[in-house]
Scaffold this active site. Sequence first.
Site, mmCIF file in Angstrom:
data_model
loop_
_atom_site.group_PDB
_atom_site.id
_atom_site.type_symbol
_atom_site.label_atom_id
_atom_site.label_comp_id
_atom_site.label_asym_id
_atom_site.label_seq_id
_atom_site.Cartn_x
_atom_site.Cartn_y
_atom_site.Cartn_z
ATOM 1 C CG ASP A 138 -10.620 -5.020 -3.620
ATOM 2 O OD1 ASP A 138 -10.275 -5.285 -2.456
ATOM 3 O OD2 ASP A 138 -10.233 -4.003 -4.228
ATOM 4 C CB CYS A 166 -7.579 -3.674 -6.683
ATOM 5 S SG CYS A 166 -8.459 -2.090 -6.579
ATOM 6 C CE LYS A 176 -8.174 -2.933 -1.973
ATOM 7 N NZ LYS A 176 -8.614 -2.011 -3.031
#
Length: 209
Positions: free
Chosen positions: A8, A153, A108
Amino acid sequence: MKCLLLVDIQNGFCSGGNLAVPNGQDIVPIANRLISEGEYDLVVASQDWHPADHGSFASQHPGSRPFEMGTLGGEPQMLWPDHCVQGTSDADFHPDLDTARVGYVQRKGQRRDVDSYSAFRDNDHSALTGLSDYLAEKRVDVLDVCGLATDYCVKASALDAKAMLPGTDIRFVADASRGIDAAGVEAAIAEMAAAGIRIITSADAIGSR
């Protein structure tokens, strides 16, 4: 096979983004050095890719504010500012990140009714993203994980990698990651270490094969 997972590293989590991680953009040159000098056989990246009405957004819960605890799917859920909405610049990878060598992107967080911190599966563990099968097919035996944010994450991705890729050496690259909360980062690193994930630096990653 040695693989690097970039978690990310998107505009939304860097300075000026809708859910900026403190100093998140500082990891970009470190990640680029890992990509160029780490002798990885494979580089993959995850990308938050939310619908505009994602249930983790505080805006979808009347009377709620970002960073309050709410519920989603009957489970406790941190409510976030709207971030990384599909097709927006907030969801794009940081422009300085060297994506030329990224061979696979795992999106995601596309299901409205559940959040997805991990690059491997949704938070309720009911749906897999397919990343574990992809890495298993490639016979990855060393997986270095870094990115944003350590206490959410990145931690979730590393723990799931450890659980879902038996026999793979999972390593968290600490200096190539940043977190939201200092205490949360410390607790996340302790949890990863307790699960058997090795805590390393980018220098360790570049110097090892």
